[in-house]
Design a protein around this motif. Structure first.
Motif, PDB file in Angstrom:
ATOM      1  N   LYS A 109     -14.768   1.686 -15.831  1.00 21.09           N
ATOM      2  CA  LYS A 109     -15.522   1.092 -14.363  1.00 21.09           C
ATOM      3  C   LYS A 109     -15.658  -0.110 -14.492  1.00 21.09           C
ATOM      4  CE  LYS A 109     -20.068   1.703 -16.248  1.00 21.09           C
ATOM      5  NZ  LYS A 109     -21.531   2.342 -16.103  1.00 21.09           N
ATOM      6  N   GLY A 110     -15.549  -0.933 -13.387  1.00 21.48           N
ATOM      7  CA  GLY A 110     -15.652  -2.253 -13.279  1.00 21.48           C
ATOM      8  C   GLY A 110     -15.619  -2.746 -11.835  1.00 21.48           C
ATOM      9  N   ILE A 111     -16.033  -3.973 -11.509  1.00 20.53           N
ATOM     10  CA  ILE A 111     -16.471  -4.537 -10.107  1.00 20.53           C
ATOM     11  C   ILE A 111     -15.029  -5.591  -9.892  1.00 20.53           C
ATOM     12  CG2 ILE A 111     -17.865  -5.770  -8.858  1.00 20.53           C
ATOM     13  CD1 ILE A 111     -20.280  -4.455 -10.481  1.00 20.53           C
ATOM     14  N   PRO A 112     -14.132  -5.398  -9.104  1.00 18.96           N
ATOM     15  CA  PRO A 112     -13.321  -6.308  -8.894  1.00 18.96           C
ATOM     16  C   PRO A 112     -13.793  -7.506  -8.311  1.00 18.96           C
ATOM     17  CG  PRO A 112     -12.548  -4.003  -8.010  1.00 18.96           C
ATOM     18  CD  PRO A 112     -14.060  -4.057  -8.361  1.00 18.96           C
ATOM     19  N   THR A 113     -13.142  -8.420  -8.573  1.00 20.46           N
ATOM     20  CA  THR A 113     -13.784  -9.958  -8.044  1.00 20.46           C
ATOM     21  C   THR A 113     -12.317 -10.337  -7.237  1.00 20.46           C
ATOM     22  OG1 THR A 113     -12.870 -11.066  -9.939  1.00 20.46           O
ATOM     23  CG2 THR A 113     -15.362 -10.385  -9.946  1.00 20.46           C
ATOM     24  N   GLY A 114     -12.813 -11.386  -6.357  1.00 19.49           N
ATOM     25  CA  GLY A 114     -11.777 -12.116  -5.490  1.00 19.49           C
ATOM     26  C   GLY A 114     -10.736 -11.188  -4.748  1.00 19.49           C
ATOM     27  N   PHE A 115      -9.442 -11.624  -4.883  1.00 18.26           N
ATOM     28  CA  PHE A 115      -8.535 -10.945  -4.126  1.00 18.26           C
ATOM     29  C   PHE A 115      -8.531  -9.340  -4.470  1.00 18.26           C
ATOM     30  CE2 PHE A 115      -3.992  -9.820  -3.338  1.00 18.26           C
ATOM     31  CZ  PHE A 115      -4.073 -10.135  -1.959  1.00 18.26           C
ATOM     32  N   SER A 116      -8.893  -8.991  -5.990  1.00 18.97           N
ATOM     33  CA  SER A 116      -8.521  -7.677  -6.257  1.00 18.97           C
ATOM     34  C   SER A 116      -9.446  -6.781  -5.569  1.00 18.97           C
ATOM     35  CB  SER A 116      -8.691  -7.698  -7.697  1.00 18.97           C
ATOM     36  OG  SER A 116      -9.696  -7.980  -8.453  1.00 18.97           O
ATOM     37  N   LYS A 117     -10.647  -7.403  -4.940  1.00 17.01           N
ATOM     38  CA  LYS A 117     -11.625  -6.370  -4.336  1.00 17.01           C
ATOM     39  C   LYS A 117     -11.023  -5.713  -3.076  1.00 17.01           C
ATOM     40  CE  LYS A 117     -15.902  -9.306  -4.250  1.00 17.01           C
ATOM     41  NZ  LYS A 117     -16.650 -10.007  -3.579  1.00 17.01           N
ATOM     42  N   VAL A 118      -9.798  -6.030  -2.615  1.00 15.79           N
ATOM     43  CA  VAL A 118      -9.208  -5.391  -1.514  1.00 15.79           C
ATOM     44  C   VAL A 118      -8.707  -4.289  -2.059  1.00 15.79           C
ATOM     45  CG1 VAL A 118      -7.706  -5.742   0.400  1.00 15.79           C
ATOM     46  CG2 VAL A 118      -8.892  -7.582  -0.136  1.00 15.79           C
ATOM     47  N   PHE A 119      -7.999  -4.294  -3.149  1.00 15.53           N
ATOM     48  CA  PHE A 119      -7.161  -3.370  -3.845  1.00 15.53           C
ATOM     49  C   PHE A 119      -8.077  -2.255  -4.705  1.00 15.53           C
ATOM     50  CE2 PHE A 119      -4.429  -6.790  -3.217  1.00 15.53           C
ATOM     51  CZ  PHE A 119      -3.227  -6.205  -2.250  1.00 15.53           C
ATOM     52  N   ALA A 120      -9.326  -2.230  -4.742  1.00 15.03           N
ATOM     53  CA  ALA A 120     -10.255  -1.267  -5.272  1.00 15.03           C
ATOM     54  C   ALA A 120      -9.967   0.117  -5.181  1.00 15.03           C
ATOM     55  CB  ALA A 120     -11.639  -1.589  -5.330  1.00 15.03           C
ATOM     56  N   PRO A 121      -9.757   0.695  -3.912  1.00 14.29           N
ATOM     57  CA  PRO A 121      -9.325   2.039  -4.016  1.00 14.29           C
ATOM     58  C   PRO A 121      -7.994   2.266  -4.538  1.00 14.29           C
ATOM     59  CG  PRO A 121     -10.250   1.229  -1.792  1.00 14.29           C
ATOM     60  CD  PRO A 121     -10.309  -0.038  -2.838  1.00 14.29           C
ATOM     61  N   PHE A 122      -6.872   1.699  -4.334  1.00 16.16           N
ATOM     62  CA  PHE A 122      -5.839   1.650  -4.875  1.00 16.16           C
ATOM     63  C   PHE A 122      -5.715   1.571  -6.252  1.00 16.16           C
ATOM     64  CE2 PHE A 122      -1.653  -0.206  -6.051  1.00 16.16           C
ATOM     65  CZ  PHE A 122      -0.905   0.801  -5.642  1.00 16.16           C
ATOM     66  N   MET A 123      -6.558   0.932  -6.665  1.00 13.95           N
ATOM     67  CA  MET A 123      -6.574   0.626  -8.201  1.00 13.95           C
ATOM     68  C   MET A 123      -7.362   1.818  -9.025  1.00 13.95           C
ATOM     69  SD  MET A 123      -7.716  -3.360  -8.785  1.00 13.95           S
ATOM     70  CE  MET A 123      -7.842  -3.455 -10.513  1.00 13.95           C
ATOM     71  N   SER A 124      -8.309   2.477  -8.155  1.00 12.31           N
ATOM     72  CA  SER A 124      -8.774   3.570  -8.562  1.00 12.31           C
ATOM     73  C   SER A 124      -7.826   4.613  -8.723  1.00 12.31           C
ATOM     74  CB  SER A 124     -10.009   4.087  -7.924  1.00 12.31           C
ATOM     75  OG  SER A 124     -11.150   3.080  -7.997  1.00 12.31           O
ATOM     76  N   LEU A 125      -7.045   4.869  -7.835  1.00 15.88           N
ATOM     77  CA  LEU A 125      -6.240   5.988  -7.933  1.00 15.88           C
ATOM     78  C   LEU A 125      -5.175   5.908  -8.979  1.00 15.88           C
ATOM     79  CD1 LEU A 125      -4.581   8.388  -6.438  1.00 15.88           C
ATOM     80  CD2 LEU A 125      -3.483   6.831  -5.067  1.00 15.88           C
ATOM     81  N   MET A 126      -4.504   4.586  -8.929  1.00 15.85           N
ATOM     82  CA  MET A 126      -3.627   4.100 -10.016  1.00 15.85           C
ATOM     83  C   MET A 126      -4.171   4.369 -11.603  1.00 15.85           C
ATOM     84  SD  MET A 126      -0.893   4.124  -8.357  1.00 15.85           S
ATOM     85  CE  MET A 126       0.341   3.404  -9.648  1.00 15.85           C
TER      86      MET A 126
END
Length: 146
Positions: A109-126
């Motif tokens: 678990k973590g909180i994406p920062t900056g640009f990676s916030k946009v990709f949080a749902p995709f990152m969770s899936l991956m």
């Protein structure tokens, strides 16, 4: 917030599973994305240990240092990034189901920062896909070593 919880039943004693999984030196053997590990503090693993990992995720090279923030041998290990591109906490738990079966959970678990916030749902899936592969790999390794 990225929060991915995966689990698997491994037909191997809890002590064996937890010792193998909690040893950072084994991580490149069962984690698909981890390429190398370097201890920044002295062994053995304990609260306060720092371990540097190099990994490849979503086509990017990552380097980060995990610090052990909680460790109960045979039960639980929690590590948190001390530095790196994505603040992350990883938790392992092990539960003995019988003399030769262990439920292992892996949570990131973590909180994406900056640009990676946009990709949080995709990152969770991956991450979910990668974690499931990793758990299948450790299961294969430990069930073969009987």
């Amino acid at each position: 917030m990225v929060d991915v919880l995966t689990e698997i039943i491994i037909h191997s004693p809890c002590e064996k599973v937890s010792e193998y999984a909690a040893n950072p030196d084994n991580a490149p053997k069962w984690y698909v994305n981890i390429k190398s590990v370097e201890w920044k503090t002295q062994k053995p693993l304990s609260i306060g240990s720092n371990i540097a990992f190099k990994a490849k995720f979503l086509g990017r090279d990552l380097a980060y240092i995990y610090q052990v923030i909680d460790y109960i041998p045979g039960k639980k290990l929690i590590m948190k990034t001390a530095q790196g591109p994505f603040p992350m906490e990883t938790t392992y738990t092990w539960e003995s189901l019988d003399d030769n079966s262990t439920r292992m959970t892996l949570r990131n678990k973590g909180i994406p920062t900056g640009f990676s916030k946009v990709f949080a749902p995709f990152m969770s899936l991956m991450m979910n896909r990668a974690n499931n592969k990793d758990l299948k790999k450790i299961k294969s390794i430990l069930e073969t070593k009987r």
